[in-house]
Motif scaffolding. Sequence first.
Motif, PDB file in Angstrom:
ATOM      1  N   UNK A 116      12.772   2.352  -2.623  1.00 54.66           N
ATOM      2  CA  UNK A 116      11.687   3.203  -2.148  1.00 54.66           C
ATOM      3  C   UNK A 116      12.008   3.767  -0.773  1.00 54.66           C
ATOM      4  N   UNK A 117      12.010   5.092  -0.670  1.00 58.08           N
ATOM      5  CA  UNK A 117      12.283   5.746   0.608  1.00 58.08           C
ATOM      6  C   UNK A 117      11.110   5.556   1.567  1.00 58.08           C
ATOM      7  N   UNK A 118       9.887   5.598   1.034  1.00 59.46           N
ATOM      8  CA  UNK A 118       8.712   5.437   1.899  1.00 59.46           C
ATOM      9  C   UNK A 118       8.712   4.081   2.576  1.00 59.46           C
ATOM     10  N   UNK A 120      -8.746  11.126  -8.935  1.00 59.55           N
ATOM     11  CA  UNK A 120      -8.708  12.488  -9.502  1.00 59.55           C
ATOM     12  C   UNK A 120      -7.352  13.146  -9.317  1.00 59.55           C
ATOM     13  N   UNK A 121      -6.959  13.936 -10.315  1.00 60.06           N
ATOM     14  CA  UNK A 121      -5.663  14.610 -10.276  1.00 60.06           C
ATOM     15  C   UNK A 121      -5.536  15.592  -9.105  1.00 60.06           C
ATOM     16  N   UNK A 122      -6.590  16.351  -8.713  1.00 61.75           N
ATOM     17  CA  UNK A 122      -6.427  17.251  -7.562  1.00 61.75           C
ATOM     18  C   UNK A 122      -6.053  16.529  -6.271  1.00 61.75           C
ATOM     19  N   UNK A 123      -6.529  15.281  -6.091  1.00 60.26           N
ATOM     20  CA  UNK A 123      -6.145  14.523  -4.903  1.00 60.26           C
ATOM     21  C   UNK A 123      -4.664  14.179  -4.971  1.00 60.26           C
ATOM     22  N   UNK A 124      -4.215  13.786  -6.152  1.00 63.87           N
ATOM     23  CA  UNK A 124      -2.790  13.507  -6.323  1.00 63.87           C
ATOM     24  C   UNK A 124      -1.968  14.780  -6.123  1.00 63.87           C
ATOM     25  N   UNK A 127       0.817  -1.205   0.000  1.00 58.07           N
ATOM     26  CA  UNK A 127       0.000   0.000   0.000  1.00 58.07           C
ATOM     27  C   UNK A 127       0.857   1.263   0.000  1.00 58.07           C
ATOM     28  N   UNK A 128       1.977   1.230   0.727  1.00 57.51           N
ATOM     29  CA  UNK A 128       2.844   2.401   0.797  1.00 57.51           C
ATOM     30  C   UNK A 128       3.450   2.712  -0.570  1.00 57.51           C
ATOM     31  N   UNK A 129       3.889   1.666  -1.283  1.00 64.53           N
ATOM     32  CA  UNK A 129       4.525   1.926  -2.590  1.00 64.53           C
ATOM     33  C   UNK A 129       3.512   2.282  -3.677  1.00 64.53           C
ATOM     34  N   UNK A 130       2.220   2.080  -3.421  1.00 63.13           N
ATOM     35  CA  UNK A 130       1.212   2.440  -4.410  1.00 63.13           C
ATOM     36  C   UNK A 130       1.173   3.941  -4.675  1.00 63.13           C
ATOM     37  N   UNK A 131       1.526   4.753  -3.661  1.00 59.24           N
ATOM     38  CA  UNK A 131       1.482   6.201  -3.836  1.00 59.24           C
ATOM     39  C   UNK A 131       2.349   6.659  -4.992  1.00 59.24           C
ATOM     40  N   UNK A 132       3.616   6.251  -4.982  1.00 59.59           N
ATOM     41  CA  UNK A 132       4.526   6.618  -6.061  1.00 59.59           C
ATOM     42  C   UNK A 132       4.105   5.986  -7.377  1.00 59.59           C
ATOM     43  N   UNK A 190      16.067  -5.895   2.746  1.00 62.06           N
ATOM     44  CA  UNK A 190      14.605  -5.817   2.601  1.00 62.06           C
ATOM     45  C   UNK A 190      14.165  -4.472   2.035  1.00 62.06           C
ATOM     46  N   UNK A 191      14.557  -4.201   0.802  1.00 63.68           N
ATOM     47  CA  UNK A 191      14.250  -2.927   0.153  1.00 63.68           C
ATOM     48  C   UNK A 191      13.250  -3.144  -0.972  1.00 63.68           C
ATOM     49  N   UNK A 192      12.246  -2.279  -1.038  1.00 66.50           N
ATOM     50  CA  UNK A 192      11.287  -2.293  -2.140  1.00 66.50           C
ATOM     51  C   UNK A 192      11.840  -1.428  -3.273  1.00 66.50           C
ATOM     52  N   UNK A 193      11.901  -1.980  -4.470  1.00 63.11           N
ATOM     53  CA  UNK A 193      12.397  -1.258  -5.635  1.00 63.11           C
ATOM     54  C   UNK A 193      11.194  -0.859  -6.483  1.00 63.11           C
ATOM     55  N   UNK A 194      10.941   0.430  -6.563  1.00 62.27           N
ATOM     56  CA  UNK A 194       9.794   0.929  -7.320  1.00 62.27           C
ATOM     57  C   UNK A 194      10.137   2.161  -8.116  1.00 62.27           C
TER      58      UNK A 194
END
Length: 366
Positions: free
Chosen positions: A266-268, A308-312, A45-50, A95-99
Amino acid sequence: MAPPPAKLDEFVPHPVKEQFPGIDFCITSPPPWPEAIVLGFQHFLVMLGTTVLIPTILVPQMGGGDEEKARVIQTLLFVAGINTFLQGFFGTRLPAVIGGSFTYLLPTISIILSRRFIFIIDPYVRFVHTMRAIQGALIAASSFQIIVGFFGIWRIVIRFLSPLAAVPIVTLAALGLFYIGFPNLARCVEVGLPALVLLIFFSQVMNISQLIALNDCHSTGTLIAVSRFASATPVPPAIFSRGIGWQGIGILLDGMFGTANGSAASVENAGLLGLTRVGSRRVIHIAACFMLFFSILGKFGALLASIPLPIVAALYCILFAYAGSLRTKFILGFSLFMGLSVPEYFKEYEILAGYGPVHTRSRANC
């Protein structure tokens, strides 16, 4: 009688002061399966943002619509899962996520705004031609990281990498992207303003600054944080160099599959390791499985593309502001979190980079 000093190739445990307090599970001690699955889904879920933000910025400028954006999101998810597995099994094995990474936005946008695509009238045709140009650029760029990583050149470079050199670069890059937020938010104030208010509220209540107050100028900086949050084990420069090489392989896959963006650690997700105190590789591998599973569901990509783009844009206003202001606190905040003073942190960094007084490899006692 005092024990003999450790030899160069011996693995010796860290002193207690060099380990993070309260680490529940390190790299080699996975949590139970139910807890690991929940934590893996949380990392997903965290990596979904990027994953959503980057195609939302790039695809409309390339001439693509919602369908193309959904496909790019699914492709980015799929390749992120593959790259996370590659880094976890063959790269640094951290244990790093690559995104997807915002580092590649500016050169990608410069390709999109190139003169050779201005005269293409049909939006879909322009999207196809622009995507091919970006793919070629990513494939060419990946060769540099592959050479630098696998030939051991990065082992030499990392000796001269300092947090003082990385922080200004990240701060200026964040401020350069900060202007994207408010103009797009103003397109629909009714949606963007409430989202901005909620994000500010949650950022203050939940203290999400810990998630992004890390050094991501290079994947190297993020991997240093991951190694600390996972098991407090300094990583030798040779392992960093190998990780950069496999990151080059990941960028090559980005270009071949058509993610329209390069990838990095991913820093997040690195910050999430620090918040959950769980640095197990099993958790990250489960998160990669979620990426691969949801990437093949077309409806899921369409759902993400419909945001929606305004939320992003409200996310831009918060995240880039944090990135521009809190990076300058990296040295002080990270050193205090490690229980070290700033001079001790720089001494530790010299040891980590391989040119300090201690060169013994070590393993955490968690």
